[in-house]
Scaffold this active site. Structure first.
Site, PDB file in Angstrom:
ATOM      1  N   CYS A   1       0.815  -1.200   0.000  1.00  0.00           N
ATOM      2  CA  CYS A   1       0.000   0.000   0.000  1.00  0.00           C
ATOM      3  C   CYS A   1       0.861   1.268   0.000  1.00  0.00           C
ATOM      4  CB  CYS A   1      -0.925  -0.068   1.223  1.00  0.00           C
ATOM      5  SG  CYS A   1      -1.628   1.493   1.735  1.00  0.00           S
TER       6      CYS A   1
ATOM      7  N   CYS B   1       0.246   3.863   2.755  1.00  0.00           N
ATOM      8  CA  CYS B   1       0.730   3.358   4.047  1.00  0.00           C
ATOM      9  C   CYS B   1       2.214   3.673   4.206  1.00  0.00           C
ATOM     10  CB  CYS B   1       0.550   1.843   4.155  1.00  0.00           C
ATOM     11  SG  CYS B   1      -1.157   1.303   4.040  1.00  0.00           S
TER      12      CYS B   1
END
Lengths: 139, 527
Positions: A59, A62
């Site tokens: 991600c 993230c």
């Protein structure tokens, strides 16, 4: 903090030693959670406020939130703990806390959810979020 | 009298496990016997589901979600066996992990290079020699996206209360499935209705050294750049792969046993091959691979050209097997419970129902002419609707469009010219065609008269269009709209009376007027 010190060190072994010492210190404020049991012990039952970062390796946002979040947590020197939960390895935990979009970041204190956000916010918002959790612990 | 009563039973989900038998006696008396269905068939009292779907790919995910929408209690099994090369992946099936999705992204990456190649004529100045493919970055970013899709599906299943098991399913009876989980644990579940959606997997050549081949299952997560590559096969998978690998800068050879794209329109298959050869992709036609041996740094491939008696050798860093795909029906224990399959192992069906009343199948594992994600999705949705709601729509297998993402893309819907001639006879069809140069290619002087449009009409039905073919940029986007039109009976006249959008490639469909029969030159000449 780590990168600033790194820049001033020349020898590789010096860097490695200092890094592992710093990581040990930092690990007091940053922990990784695997499984429901650890979550209960280190988050729900913690006497300090805990920020839980639900993330995944794949991600992008993230990855982008990780450094600023680390920075703000570190700056409060232990008044708030940062717990990281990898959703691929802990999908049951993720589903229990209704994590669907990631990153999903929760603020826990004394077993209760104080606040949460999903996605990648502005740095200012992040700073205030961490400060709020610190203040909650001071009450 | 019986119809409304059985409808009431079907619509009450808590009554779905009730079996209703109506006996007609003399003098029009009747008696009704109601029994709880599964008591006889589920004596061990296993976890019961209205629907068990085996396979979490395009078909399985669509069927399970649609069934859950109508209140069915659904279990979805998905399990990926590690490939001989060591690759594995998450939920989503072939399309998401090792098919359509990564393929299209790799193809798009190759198109970026193609555009950069003639960007100079459009005013862009940069050092072309600095343009390099970083394989690891491409693979890393594409894999990140795939993992986000795996996660998305997991959360969707959770949100819809579908029980997901990461386990290999085996039939014990026609209702009981044994789950073999990753940690070697086993569990049995009961399914009232079962849908097999296990898909397909790539075939390896039956030669010694076939274990040195990788397949499309491994390509999109390959850790090292493939380097000088041999692709064995003539399918669209082989050609699409060759297309983007060559663009990335790797020496690419395609080894074909007879001809490329055998089941497709052959005139267009030839044009595709010519275009790929022009780009530097090497074709070895009428050639069979005989042996692959591992050397220190690469693989030595022995092959034989059919018209020559002797064998030849060449070394490649990577050998990809793309000779076809086989249905994943082995290991499910289908033979034991008596599910009929054809010689290739594909499940025989009638409206996706197998010869066993409560067992159904969808997707690549089913005997149809298509191995396409949208077909599996549509099959899954409609089947779930027929099983768990009052909707009765059956799957329509006619006029399904598709696109091959070779460097020069090929999109089509309907019959190839060969099939049209076979079905309607040459004198009853009219073929309109044209070669064009997309406007964007005129300035840099590339791809002149390489883009090709062909419309095949049935003269016996007012020139109803029975096949539309487009070879050129953005083929998939262009053909999609025409596929909808052809399904509702588009005629040549209707096509010609539509106003085109200018300047596009697609507008040329509305102005086609040269027929093959006339012998006129379909190429546009001059500036």
């Amino acid at each position: 903090m780590l990168s600033a010190i790194n820049q001033n060190l020349k020898s590789k072994t010096q860097k490695q030693t200092i890094n592992s010492i710093l990581r040990f210190i930092a690990s007091k404020f940053q922990i990784s959670i695997e499984g429901a049991k650890e979550f209960k012990e280190k988050v729900t039952d913690s006497d300090k406020p805990v920020i839980v970062d639900f993330y995944a390796d794949w991600c992008g946002p993230c990855r982008m939130i990780a450094k600023p979040l680390d920075k703000f947590v570190d700056s409060h020197e232990g008044k708030v703990i940062l717990a990281k939960v990898n959703v691929d390895r802990n999908d049951e935990l993720a589903f229990q806390y209704e994590v669907s979009g990631i990153p999903t970041v929760y603020g826990f204190y004394k077993g209760k959810v104080v606040d949460r956000f999903v996605g990648l916010p502005e740095e200012d918002f992040l700073k205030k979020f961490v400060e709020k959790m610190v203040k909650t612990g001071e009450k | 009298m019986l119809q409304p009563f059985s409808n009431i039973i079907k619509s009450q989900k808590f009554l779905q496990n009730i079996s209703l038998s109506i006996f007609i006696k003399p003098k029009k008396h009747f008696s009704i016997k109601i029994e709880k269905k599964n008591e006889k068939e589920n004596p061990k009292k296993l976890k019961e589901f209205d629907l068990v779907v085996i396979g979490g790919g395009s078909g399985g995910l669509a069927a399970s979600q649609e069934a859950a929408k109508f209140g069915a209690k659904v279990a979805l099994l998905d399990f990926v066996e590690t490939t001989p090369h060591g690759s594995n992946w998450g939920i989503g099936g072939t399309c998401v992990n090792v098919g359509c999705i990564p393929k299209k992204l790799f193809h798009f990456s190759s198109q970026i290079k193609e555009l950069m190649d003639f960007s100079e004529s459009y005013g862009w100045n940069f050092d072309k020699s600095s343009l390099k493919m970083d394989w690891k970055t491409l693979v890393g970013n594409v894999q990140d996206h795939i993992h986000s899709l795996n996660w998305g599906y997991k959360t969707k299943l959770r949100d819809k209360n579908i029980s997901y098991f990461n386990a290999l399913g085996k039939f014990k009876t026609n209702h009981i499935i044994e789950l073999n989980k990753r940690n070697y644990e086993k569990e049995e579940i009961y399914g009232d209705k079962i849908i097999i959606a296990t898909g397909g997997k790539p075939r390896y050549p039956s030669i010694s050294g076939s274990k040195f081949c990788i397949t499309s299952d491994d390509l999109f997560s390959l850790k090292k750049p493939p380097g000088k590559t041999l692709i064995i096969g003539a399918s669209y998978i082989a050609l699409e792969t060759a297309g983007f690998l060559k663009s990335f800068g790797y020496d690419t050879t395609v080894m074909v046993r007879s001809q490329i794209l055998r089941k497709f329109d052959q005139q267009i298959a030839n044009l595709i091959q010519k275009n790929m050869e022009k780009k530097g992709i090497k074709f070895m036609i009428n050639t069979t691979v005989k042996n692959i041996e591992k050397q220190k740094e690469n693989y030595e491939v022995t092959f034989c050209e059919h018209d020559l008696k002797h064998q030849k050798l060449e070394n490649f860093e990577t050998v990809i097997s793309a000779i076809g795909r086989d249905p994943r029906t082995f290991g499910l224990n289908l033979e034991k419970i008596g599910v009929s399959m054809n010689k290739k192992g594909k499940i025989i069906h009638e409206n996706e129902q197998t010869n066993i009343k409560n067992i159904y199948a969808i997707g690549d594992v089913l005997e149809t002419d298509y191995e396409l994600t949208p077909v599996a999705i549509m099959q899954g949705k409609l089947l779930a609707q027929r099983l768990f709601s009052n909707l009765k729509t059956k799957m329509d297998y006619s006029l399904i469009p598709t696109t091959v993402f070779t460097p020069l893309e090929y999109g089509f819907v309907g019959l190839s010219e060969e099939d049209a001639i076979k079905k309607y006879k040459q004198e009853n069809i009219e073929v309109y065609h044209s070669f064009i140069t997309p406007l964007e290619f005129t300035v840099p002087h590339v791809g002149e008269n390489e883009t090709y449009l062909k419309v095949i009409c049935n003269k016996l039905e007012n020139e109803k269009i029975i096949g539309i073919h487009y070879l050129g940029p953005n083929a998939g986007e262009i053909i999609q709209g025409f596929a909808v039109a052809i399904k509702i009976g588009l005629t040549k006249n209707q096509l010609t009376s539509s106003v085109g959008i200018h300047p596009t490639c697609a507008e040329n469909f509305t102005t086609l007027d040269i027929t093959k029969r006339s012998g006129e030159n379909p190429k546009k000449t001059g500036c």
